[in-house]
Design a protein around this motif. Structure first.
Motif, short mmCIF file in Angstrom:
data_model
loop_
_atom_site.label_atom_id
_atom_site.label_comp_id
_atom_site.label_asym_id
_atom_site.label_seq_id
_atom_site.Cartn_x
_atom_site.Cartn_y
_atom_site.Cartn_z
N ASP A 69 0.86 -0.91 -0.42
CA ASP A 69 0.02 0.21 -0.03
C ASP A 69 0.80 1.75 0.16
O ASP A 69 0.83 2.35 -0.52
CB ASP A 69 -1.13 0.16 1.32
CG ASP A 69 -2.24 -0.98 1.17
OD1 ASP A 69 -1.81 -1.57 0.05
OD2 ASP A 69 -2.78 -1.41 2.22
N TYR A 70 1.72 1.41 0.78
CA TYR A 70 2.56 2.68 0.86
C TYR A 70 3.69 2.99 -0.26
O TYR A 70 4.01 3.64 -0.90
CB TYR A 70 3.81 2.26 1.96
CG TYR A 70 4.59 1.95 2.14
CD1 TYR A 70 4.44 0.23 3.16
CD2 TYR A 70 5.86 1.44 1.48
CE1 TYR A 70 5.78 -0.96 2.81
CE2 TYR A 70 6.77 0.69 1.51
CZ TYR A 70 6.50 -0.80 2.72
OH TYR A 70 6.91 -1.73 1.82
N VAL A 71 4.09 1.79 -1.38
CA VAL A 71 4.34 2.24 -2.24
C VAL A 71 3.32 2.69 -2.92
O VAL A 71 3.45 3.93 -4.20
CB VAL A 71 5.48 0.42 -3.32
CG1 VAL A 71 5.56 0.89 -4.63
CG2 VAL A 71 5.99 0.41 -2.05
N ARG A 72 2.64 2.17 -3.39
CA ARG A 72 0.74 2.71 -3.82
C ARG A 72 1.09 4.08 -3.65
O ARG A 72 0.41 5.19 -4.83
CB ARG A 72 -0.32 1.38 -4.36
CG ARG A 72 -0.84 1.53 -5.28
CD ARG A 72 -1.83 0.29 -5.44
NE ARG A 72 -1.89 -0.62 -4.35
CZ ARG A 72 -2.98 -1.23 -3.69
NH1 ARG A 72 -4.21 -0.39 -3.42
NH2 ARG A 72 -2.80 -2.58 -2.85
N THR A 73 0.02 4.42 -2.40
CA THR A 73 0.54 5.69 -2.27
C THR A 73 1.40 6.37 -2.36
O THR A 73 1.00 8.00 -2.75
CB THR A 73 0.51 5.05 -0.50
OG1 THR A 73 -0.19 4.73 0.19
CG2 THR A 73 0.57 7.54 0.36
N ALA A 74 3.27 6.70 -2.55
CA ALA A 74 3.63 7.50 -3.03
C ALA A 74 4.08 7.16 -4.40
O ALA A 74 4.00 8.30 -4.36
CB ALA A 74 5.33 6.71 -2.48
N HIS A 75 3.19 6.10 -5.07
CA HIS A 75 3.08 6.41 -6.09
C HIS A 75 2.38 7.37 -6.99
O HIS A 75 2.21 8.71 -7.63
CB HIS A 75 2.71 5.56 -7.20
CG HIS A 75 3.69 4.22 -7.49
ND1 HIS A 75 4.71 4.74 -8.51
CD2 HIS A 75 4.25 3.11 -7.27
CE1 HIS A 75 5.64 3.88 -8.78
NE2 HIS A 75 5.13 3.19 -8.40
N ALA A 76 0.47 7.64 -5.74
CA ALA A 76 0.05 8.46 -6.00
C ALA A 76 -0.28 9.12 -5.28
O ALA A 76 0.06 10.54 -6.26
CB ALA A 76 -1.49 8.03 -4.59
N VAL A 106 11.11 6.14 -5.87
CA VAL A 106 9.93 5.18 -5.03
C VAL A 106 10.45 3.84 -4.85
O VAL A 106 10.49 3.20 -4.22
CB VAL A 106 8.50 5.04 -6.14
CG1 VAL A 106 7.37 3.41 -5.12
CG2 VAL A 106 7.85 5.79 -5.88
N MET A 107 11.15 2.96 -6.49
CA MET A 107 12.13 1.94 -5.89
C MET A 107 13.52 2.14 -4.90
O MET A 107 13.10 1.49 -4.24
CB MET A 107 12.91 2.20 -8.09
CG MET A 107 13.10 1.00 -8.12
SD MET A 107 11.46 -0.64 -8.16
CE MET A 107 11.99 -1.88 -9.47
N PHE A 108 14.21 3.25 -5.55
CA PHE A 108 14.96 3.41 -4.05
C PHE A 108 14.83 3.49 -2.76
O PHE A 108 14.93 2.88 -1.94
CB PHE A 108 16.17 4.09 -4.94
CG PHE A 108 16.92 3.34 -5.79
CD1 PHE A 108 17.48 2.52 -6.43
CD2 PHE A 108 16.57 3.70 -7.91
CE1 PHE A 108 18.71 1.87 -7.30
CE2 PHE A 108 17.49 3.43 -8.39
CZ PHE A 108 18.04 1.98 -8.16
#
Lengths: 314, 490
Positions: A211-218, A226-228
């Motif tokens: 979720d937190y990655v998706r949030t970051a993307h959003a 995001v990757m690193f």
């Protein structure tokens, strides 16, 4: 944190005691009498009996064990049956070589695994990913004796760039030391790199669906960031464990590699000791390896606990 | 396979760390365990010990015993007294003079020091006496024909009394002799380094430095020769000979040795307590096929313990051809199944499988069991086996190739063989001084042994040394020990 470390250390003591019993017991199970083997084809029964007596091998096994344990407690690992040199001295002489080799191999494997694992996760199911998977699988499957001989053939015999064997201590000649250890380190590092690549790739893929990655993307953070920043950092947690386990394994894996490249390290010491039934050396080497593997996993635990507070209170 | 010569030279120089000095690096098949003539019990030790220590006498290419530290000797008193006249002015590497008392010290050390592997070889010695600084007299308890020959090996090596007394049990890590090379250092599993003894009595060696390095794996040993990391390897695997011979940069020394290889039968239990069974198995063996298939003709088919070219070898010896009918007749329809014990390894595996196939042709069923060398020795000693593959590296005197193997309770009698007639003949041969007389005695004993078949001799291995072209001065002495005193590298 300190409490955790102390608890962890104390819990290791009974384990190490069990290890000493196992080491001693297993060595007793080895067929072949050290005295007979040392005297070889020329042995006379009288000479064998004399040697057995002078080595204390004619005593009952429990007595031999407690005597050895008492010496170990005083940090005395005994003397080699082969040439009477102290086992502690031999290990102190060989261990740094193998540690250097292991660290060198680890660096090589990280140099390969980090970019390969990330790239594989970023380009999931593309041809790059498939190629990397194929390479990683070959890396895991390739026996190290084969890879070692292959490297010798290519770089020592065909191209004559790197000597096929030999060893110079780092302090004596750093350049030559690294040159001579390059092929063994690659041989040792490639399978580890392959394993770590696979770990990192799947760990990255898992983290990237969080979720937190998706949030970051959003929130509009760019893909690479995001990757690193979010992905890699979290993905590395399980990789640290794998890394620790691999490092422990490297100490053992060095056995074959050291044999092929004639590196006078810990692994060769062990192989040689097993073949000559040099019991004090076998016992000493296995004990020190057990302590080393324990220390590595202890440090991994500490690193883990530092990264993830939940572990400390477990 | 064309390593750039300049790169090679550079590496060699780097390896030396001392530009200009000529170094020869030798690849051995094992790390020499004990560098003390008294304690040494491995063949590979001898490759190093022979460079460091002088012996009382030595062997030449024809196995003749020639002067070394003993300039001459006299045998008197019916073979009981040996009087040696020593070479004057010889000094050990530590400056101690090599005189009669040093010889007495070394012989007595070999006979008494704890763990000495020489006690058996010198068990016939009653007394060693210093007559004068240049003369030493050895008195035997009973005549012992092989005595001089044993002094061509470790039993006859002279150690520096000063160094040996000072080092005690640690002498094996700091050996001091009077030989053409002197010990510099040793790093276990890595190298033993020697340097030329410039003041050697027989002239300084041509090479400055001699380094021995262990490579247990045959392929790795070869790779190191091909890549230029070493200049000499011994031994070479038979399969690699043609590879080296076809390469213009390398040369192979391929010359007869003193050893033998074959199969032991455990005569103390079934099925080989039955002589007919042993004869049946022996009759199936095709020695020529073994030589050709497994060893690329680098071995000689054998029918006894004495290698061709050695003094007591019987020129009328006929190598038995396989005879399957005879084998079947011996079995007379009885089934024969047994386990053949051997060590792992490419050559031994191939050999065991070939034997298995040969036995099968006569309906004999052998299971191969592979155990590691220590276990094989152990089970051989305990007579816990049916049949096993084991041989002997060989000794210059015939006694060393037969006595302990076939005398009742002999230390190498793995078969548990016992025959009063043979015991008597082997003891008689030991006490005889004339080689002709001994030869005749051995032949009678051998007829009996061959017909009893506790052991079947299959082949005599050659000594195989691989080296770079330009290496010279290595004499093909049948004991397989490379002497580097006259070695030179162009």
């Amino acid at each position: 944190m300190i409490q955790f470390a102390i608890r962890r250390l104390l819990s290791a003591l009974p384990t190490l005691l069990v290890v000493t019993v196992l080491v001693f017991g297993m060595v007793q199970l080895l067929p072949g009498d050290p005295a007979r083997l040392l005297l070889g084809e020329e042995a006379t029964p009288a000479a064998v009996a004399e040697l057995r007596r002078s080595l204390g091998l004619d005593r009952p096994v429990p007595e031999q064990y407690f005597r050895w344990l008492g010496d170990v407690a005083r940090l005395d690992l005994g003397a080699s049956v082969k040439d009477n040199t102290s086992v502690g001295g031999l290990i102190a002489d060989k261990l740094p070589t193998t540690l250097q080799l292991a660290v060198f191999a680890m660096l090589i494997s990280l140099l390969i695994a980090l970019p390969a694992g990330i790239l594989g996760a970023m380009r999931q199911n593309s041809w790059v990913d498939r190629l990397l998977t194929l390479l990683a699988l070959s890396g895991i499957s390739l026996p190290s004796f084969f890879l070692g001989i292959l490297l010798i053939y290519l770089f020592s015999i065909r191209l004559a760039w790197i000597p096929a064997s030999g060893y110079v201590p780092f302090l004596e000649d750093p350049g030559r030391n690294l040159l001579l250890l390059l092929l063994p380190a690659v041989t040792l590092g490639v399978p580890t790199a392959a394993v770590l690549t696979r770990y990192l790739r799947s760990s990255m893929l898992e983290v990237m669906t969080q979720d937190y990655v998706r949030t970051a993307h959003a929130k509009g953070v760019t893909g690479g960031r995001v990757m690193f920043k979010h992905g890699l950092r979290n993905a590395l947690i399980p990789v640290i464990t794998a890394f620790g386990l691999q490092l422990g394994g490297l100490l053992g894996g060095a056995v074959i590699t050291e044999q092929i490249f004639s590196v006078p390290g810990f692994g060769r010491l062990l192989v040689d000791a097993v073949f000559t039934r040099d019991l004090p050396v076998i016992q000493g080497v296995v004990l020190v390896s057990a302590v080393a593997v324990f220390l590595v996993s202890f440090l991994v635990d500490l690193a883990y606990a530092a990264v993830d507070p939940r572990i400390r209170y477990h | 396979m064309r390593p750039a010569p300049r790169t090679l030279a550079l590496f060699t120089l780097l390896a030396l760390g001392t530009a200009g000095a000529q170094t020869v690096t030798v690849g051995l098949d094992a790390d020499p365990p004990r560098l003390d003539p008294a304690l040494s019990s491995a063949f590979v030790d001898r490759q190093v010990l022979n460079q460091i220590f002088d012996k009382l006498v030595d062997l030449d290419q024809n196995l003749k015993i020639v002067p070394a530290i003993a300039r001459s000797w006299k045998v008197t008193n019916g073979g009981l007294t040996y009087t040696f006249t020593l070479r004057p002015g010889v000094k050990f590497h530590d400056g101690t003079p090599l005189d009669a008392s040093a010889v007495k010290y070394s012989l007595e050390r070999n006979m008494t020091v704890e763990g000495s592997a020489r006690k058996n070889e010198l068990s016939s010695v009653k007394e060693v006496k210093v007559v004068n600084p240049q003369t030493v007299q050895v008195t035997l308890k009973q005549p012992y024909g092989p005595f001089l020959a044993t002094l061509t090996d470790r039993a006859g090596m002279i150690v520096s009394p000063t160094a040996a007394q000072k080092a005690g049990a640690d002498f094996q890590n700091n050996p001091v002799g009077s030989g053409p090379f002197q010990f510099v250092s040793r790093k276990r599993q890595d190298n033993v380094t020697l340097q030329a003894n410039k003041g050697y009595w027989d002239g300084a060696p041509k090479i400055d430095k001699l380094v021995f390095r262990p490579f247990p794996d045959g392929d790795v040993r070869l790779a190191n020769l091909l890549s230029g990391a070493v200049q000499v390897i011994t031994p070479i695997d038979p399969k690699d000979i043609s590879k080296l011979e076809q390469n213009q940069k390398f040369e192979v020394l391929n010359y007869p040795g003193l050893g033998f290889q074959g199969i032991w039968f455990n005569v103390t239990r079934a099925p080989f307590n039955n002589k007919a069974n042993r004869q049946a198995v022996a009759a199936t063996i095709d020695r020529d096929a073994v030589a050709k298939v497994v060893f690329y003709n680098t071995v000689k088919p054998a029918a006894g313990p004495f290698a061709p070219g050695t003094p007591v070898y019987n020129k009328n010896t006929r190598i038995p051809a396989p005879d399957l009918n005879a084998a079947r007749q011996r079995l007379a329809g009885r089934p024969l199944t047994f386990t053949l014990l051997t060590t792992p390894g490419t050559v031994t595996t191939q050999l065991a499988q070939l034997y298995q196939a040969m036995f099968a042709q006569a309906g004999i069923n052998a299971k191969i069991q592979q155990v590691e060398f220590g276990t094989l020795l152990d089970r051989a000693d305990k007579q816990d086996y049916d049949a096993l593959i084991l041989g002997w590296s060989g000794r210059p005197d015939p006694d060393g190739n037969i006595y302990d193997f076939f005398v009742t309770d002999g230390s190498n009698n793995q078969a548990g063989y016992s025959n009063k007639t043979v015991d008597g003949l082997l003891a008689k041969a030991r006490a005889q001084n004339s080689l002709n007389a001994r030869s005749a005695t051995y032949n009678v004993a051998l007829n009996q042994i061959v017909s009893d078949v506790p052991y079947v001799w299959v082949y005599h291995p050659n000594n195989l040394v691989g080296m770079v072209k330009g290496m010279s001065g290595l004499k093909p002495i049948p004991d397989g020990i490379v002497r580097f005193k006259d070695a030179d590298l162009k």
